[in-house]
Design a protein around this motif. Structure first.
Motif, PDB file in Angstrom:
ATOM      1  N   LEU A  56       9.924  12.664   2.902  1.00 49.12           N
ATOM      2  CA  LEU A  56      10.034  11.463   3.723  1.00 49.12           C
ATOM      3  C   LEU A  56       9.516  10.238   2.975  1.00 49.12           C
ATOM      4  O   LEU A  56      10.122   9.160   3.032  1.00 49.12           O
ATOM      5  CB  LEU A  56       9.244  11.641   5.027  1.00 49.12           C
ATOM      6  N   ALA A  57       8.392  10.394   2.300  1.00 51.23           N
ATOM      7  CA  ALA A  57       7.812   9.275   1.553  1.00 51.23           C
ATOM      8  C   ALA A  57       8.766   8.791   0.472  1.00 51.23           C
ATOM      9  O   ALA A  57       8.925   7.585   0.261  1.00 51.23           O
ATOM     10  CB  ALA A  57       6.476   9.684   0.946  1.00 51.23           C
ATOM     11  N   GLN A  58       9.433   9.726  -0.198  1.00 46.10           N
ATOM     12  CA  GLN A  58      10.385   9.355  -1.243  1.00 46.10           C
ATOM     13  C   GLN A  58      11.609   8.654  -0.647  1.00 46.10           C
ATOM     14  O   GLN A  58      12.090   7.651  -1.193  1.00 46.10           O
ATOM     15  CB  GLN A  58      10.821  10.605  -2.021  1.00 46.10           C
ATOM     16  N   GLU A  59      12.099   9.160   0.477  1.00 43.47           N
ATOM     17  CA  GLU A  59      13.264   8.547   1.118  1.00 43.47           C
ATOM     18  C   GLU A  59      12.968   7.112   1.536  1.00 43.47           C
ATOM     19  O   GLU A  59      13.765   6.199   1.301  1.00 43.47           O
ATOM     20  CB  GLU A  59      13.669   9.362   2.347  1.00 43.47           C
ATOM     21  N   HIS A  65       0.848  -1.189   0.000  1.00 41.77           N
ATOM     22  CA  HIS A  65       0.000   0.000   0.000  1.00 41.77           C
ATOM     23  C   HIS A  65       0.884   1.239   0.000  1.00 41.77           C
ATOM     24  O   HIS A  65       1.899   1.290   0.700  1.00 41.77           O
ATOM     25  CB  HIS A  65      -0.889  -0.012   1.249  1.00 41.77           C
ATOM     26  N   ARG A  66       0.502   2.244  -0.781  1.00 38.26           N
ATOM     27  CA  ARG A  66       1.243   3.506  -0.819  1.00 38.26           C
ATOM     28  C   ARG A  66       0.552   4.487   0.122  1.00 38.26           C
ATOM     29  O   ARG A  66      -0.484   5.069  -0.203  1.00 38.26           O
ATOM     30  CB  ARG A  66       1.317   4.033  -2.251  1.00 38.26           C
ATOM     31  N   LEU A  67       1.096   4.631   1.283  1.00 40.85           N
ATOM     32  CA  LEU A  67       0.480   5.391   2.357  1.00 40.85           C
ATOM     33  C   LEU A  67       0.426   6.882   2.019  1.00 40.85           C
ATOM     34  O   LEU A  67       1.405   7.458   1.560  1.00 40.85           O
ATOM     35  CB  LEU A  67       1.271   5.184   3.641  1.00 40.85           C
ATOM     36  N   THR A  68      -0.720   7.490   2.277  1.00 40.94           N
ATOM     37  CA  THR A  68      -0.888   8.915   1.994  1.00 40.94           C
ATOM     38  C   THR A  68      -0.957   9.716   3.288  1.00 40.94           C
ATOM     39  O   THR A  68      -1.235   9.183   4.365  1.00 40.94           O
ATOM     40  CB  THR A  68      -2.175   9.173   1.190  1.00 40.94           C
TER      41      THR A  68
END
Length: 362
Positions: free
Chosen positions: A285-288, A253-256
């Motif tokens: 942060l999401a990209q890292e 899941h790609r958390l939003t």
């Protein structure tokens, strides 16, 4: 882990220590290495700090050599384990009122988690969510204890009226996963999508089942007393570490940002504001974390690009490949062929992948 303003009731771990002692474990050594006083552990109203909890989980696993201590802790937690709150739970008119009560006062048991309950037509949903950063080992211990304790307490209240329901944990299936077969008729799912936590979905017939010790006066009296104990917790001052933990623990899941805000009952602007104080942004942060997890998963022997894409929440491998190439300059397949010692730098990764490609073509 978070600052030691976070607490958990010591009585739950006193019960585990008693069991471990019966099994021949040197619990005096366990407590000493965890920085916990045996006398304090048994004291009425005693609590453990976040640091003590972390030390207890890691040390107990090391001394005992078992992975199922979170599961076993959950089995030991009964309704009367919760002090005043437990008596109020027993005195509710039905399971739904009991879950509503717990959602308001769960922090009196452990203020590292919060609980949300809502009724969705014929189904009720309970969500247990962390509100502090913690190592994966501690998080998974807590998730197992919470899930198993929830089942045991609901099963005790409902008896023969307990029917099939869903129990979803965001953690991977543990090596002792077969133990969860004993929670039937609960249907247990691991690697559940969404923010880290435990989600329970129960049918209305169970939620509305009348409980034999129904006493509105007792519930009201205890609730008035509990309101003076502690306020419902909010996430840490270290929001960056907390958000990173949620992103790392999200599976398939790609958390939003919206999902995180909903889960912990704050606005997205509140999260953004706290992150900004730490010179951070959610997108960064999401990209890292995406790159960190993608590199680790791609490095696992036998892992395919399709499997990694699914684990990271992409519906198709092509979408993952585009995102990974945009961030690193190389494709996931090329990255997998790169030498084991990978640099985080984009230029270095391109060079490694290029060299790997030349070796493959020879």
């Amino acid at each position: 882990m978070a600052a030691d303003s976070r607490r958990v009731a010591a009585r739950y771990f006193a019960a585990l220590c008693d069991k471990l002692a019966r099994d021949g474990v040197d619990t005096a050594q366990l407590l000493r290495r965890s920085g916990i006083s045996a006398e304090a552990l048994g004291r009425q109203g005693a609590t453990l700090t976040a640091t003590q909890l972390q030390a207890f989980v890691s040390t107990s696993r090391e001394l005992v050599g078992r992975t199922d201590l979170g599961f076993q802790t959950g089995l030991l937690i009964k309704l009367n384990s919760h002090d005043l709150l437990g008596y109020a739970m027993l005195s509710c008119r039905n399971v739904e009122q009991m879950l509503q009560l717990v959602s308001r006062h769960f922090h009196t048991m452990i203020d590292m988690f919060t609980v949300r309950y809502r009724r969705l037509g014929a189904v009720g949903e309970v969500v247990y969510s962390p509100v502090t950063s913690m190592p994966a080992e501690v998080l998974h211990f807590c998730l197992e204890a919470i899930a198993v304790a929830h089942h045991g307490q609901v099963a005790m209240l409902l008896g023969p009226a307990l029917t099939g329901y869903d129990l979803l944990l965001t953690m991977p299936r543990p090596v002792h996963g077969a133990l969860y077969d004993g929670l039937a008729p609960a249907r247990v799912f691991f690697d559940a999508p969404g923010p880290a936590g435990v989600t329970v979905r129960m049918e209305g017939a169970m939620l509305d089942h009348h409980l034999p010790l129904d006493s509105p006066a007792v519930v009201q009296q205890i609730e008035e007393m509990l309101h003076t104990v502690r306020q419902r917790p909010l996430p840490d001052r270290d929001w960056g570490a907390f958000i990173r933990m949620l992103l790392r623990e999200s599976r398939g899941h790609r958390l939003t940002l919206d999902e995180i805000a909903t889960r912990i009952d704050v606005s997205t602007r509140t999260i953004d504001r706290h992150l900004l104080k730490e010179n951070l942004q959610f997108r960064t942060l999401a990209q890292e974390v995406f790159l960190e997890r993608a590199r680790r998963l791609l490095a696992e022997p036998g892992a395919t690009v399709e499997e990694v894409a699914h684990a990271l929440g992409f519906a198709e491998a092509a979408g993952f490949t585009r995102a990974f190439r945009k961030a690193t300059g190389v494709s996931p397949a090329a990255y997998r062929r790169a030498p084991p010692q990978r640099s985080a730098g984009r230029a270095d990764m391109r060079a490694e992948a290029s060299e790997a490609g030349r070796r493959t073509s020879r």
